[in-house]
Design an enzyme around this catalytic site. Structure first.
Site, short mmCIF file in Angstrom:
data_model
loop_
_atom_site.label_atom_id
_atom_site.label_comp_id
_atom_site.label_asym_id
_atom_site.label_seq_id
_atom_site.Cartn_x
_atom_site.Cartn_y
_atom_site.Cartn_z
N LYS A 53 21.46 15.16 32.22
CA LYS A 53 21.36 15.47 30.79
C LYS A 53 21.37 16.97 30.56
O LYS A 53 22.03 17.47 29.65
CB LYS A 53 20.07 14.84 30.22
CG LYS A 53 20.18 13.33 30.11
CD LYS A 53 18.86 12.64 29.79
CE LYS A 53 19.08 11.12 29.86
NZ LYS A 53 17.86 10.34 29.67
N GLN A 97 11.55 11.38 28.87
CA GLN A 97 12.21 10.48 29.83
C GLN A 97 11.28 9.34 30.24
O GLN A 97 10.12 9.58 30.59
CB GLN A 97 12.64 11.30 31.07
CG GLN A 97 13.40 10.51 32.11
CD GLN A 97 14.78 10.05 31.61
OE1 GLN A 97 15.52 10.80 30.97
NE2 GLN A 97 15.12 8.80 31.89
N ASP A 120 17.14 9.88 21.34
CA ASP A 120 17.31 8.64 22.09
C ASP A 120 17.49 7.44 21.15
O ASP A 120 17.94 6.38 21.57
CB ASP A 120 16.04 8.38 22.93
CG ASP A 120 16.26 8.60 24.42
OD1 ASP A 120 17.44 8.62 24.84
OD2 ASP A 120 15.27 8.75 25.15
#
Ligand code: NAP
Length: 281
Positions: A53, A97, A120
């Site tokens: 990422k 995460q 997200d």
């Protein structure tokens, strides 16, 4: 024999589009999108994902930061870290995460991220926005799958779509996106008769986490097969949820594992972060 859907190539295209927009945004508005990824502790898979990422964020020209508290961090400390990021105007996207250590309530952390910065697309507010058909950050994996369908010129309208798996991050949002695209959608889980349902699918999305659970012979001839599964086998190789070799003899299009859906997830994260930054203008 099915045509392969090259997720790597499409993901590279998405990143190039984002990069071009970032350059324009910098030049014309002086705005640089910023993404902060919080990685708690030492989960080895998380380390790989977060590195990917960060690399993508740098490549498209974002400011990107990784915060890496150790796994002793308390829930309150993590909540106050998220709060700081929520208030930081240079940070347009905040991604915590998963998985988080067991003593931390992941749902509380996800809900603490400001919905506008939830790149997200997991915040309950954004899940609700998807459900009522309003714009908001979309979960990256199903969002990427919709882009793959677009790339192969496949219109889900009027088609029978079968989604195997009902997680909040893949299966459910996938079903809602396909429904929004006018497919007739069935969602399967452990209690479903998979063989019977899969046999009806014009488009099949498998997001289960069980290697080769979906047998090739179940696939309707001509179906589009999207395999989200990323199952690490004892030999270190990745396998999907669909029996690829047999399925590709029946499908019209199929995603390989790896190189299909996987690269799209990070690419769409870049898209969501760019949109979050643009929304602040
Ligand atoms: P998850 O939260 O574990 O959900 C799995 C779903 O599959 C559940 O709804 C479960 O049903 C269903 N399921 C499990 N075993 C089944 C069976 N034998 N028959 C029918 N349904 C069954 O998983 P997830 O997070 O959605 O991820 C699914 C897969 O996608 C994993 O392999 C993951 O690694 C992969 N993934 C890939 C990406 C990517 O970027 N490519 C992103 C996310 C996930 P119940 O609800 O009834 O328990």
């Amino acid at each position: 024999m099915a045509q392969l859907i090259d997720g790597k190539a499409v993901a590279a295209r998405v990143r190039a589009e984002v990069k071009a927009e970032v350059e324009k945004l910098k030049a014309e508005r002086g705005l640089v999108p910023g993404l902060t990824v919080v990685r708690v502790g030492e989960d080895p898979a998380s380390k790989i994902y977060v590195t990917g990422k960060k690399k993508a964020a740098e490549e498209v020209g974002f400011n990107s930061w990784e915060l890496h508290p150790d796994d002793k961090i308390t829930q309150d400390e993590l909540l106050s870290l998220v709060d700081k990021l929520n208030k930081d105007p240079a940070v347009h996207g905040v991604l915590v995460q998963l998985p988080l250590p067991k003593h931390i309530d992941a749902e509380r952390i996800i809900s603490a991220v400001r919905p506008e910065k939830d790149v997200d697309g997991f915040h309950p507010m954004n899940a609700g926005m998807l459900s009522v058909g309003k714009p908001a950050p979309r979960p990256c994996t199903p969002f990427g799958i919709m882009r793959l369908l677009e790339e192969i010129g496949y219109d889900p309208a009027g088609k029978r779509a079968v989604v195997v798996g009902r997680s909040n991050i893949v299966g459910k949002p996938m079903a809602l996106m396909l429904l929004a695209a006018d497919a007739t959608v069935t969602v399967c889980h452990r209690k479903s008769n998979l063989e019977a349902e899969v046999a009806n699918a014009d488009i099949l999305v498998a997001a289960v986490g069980v290697p080769e659970l979906i047998k090739g012979e179940w696939i309707k001839p001509g179906a589009v097969v999207i395999d989200v599964g990323m199952n690490r086998m004892p030999d270190g190789k990745l396998k999907g949820d669909v029996e690829f070799e047999k399925a590709k003899e029946r499908a019209s299009f199929i995603t390989p594992v790896p190189g299909g859906v996987g690269p799209m997830t990070i690419a769409m994260l870049m898209r969501n972060t760019l949109e979050a930054a643009k929304a602040t203008l």
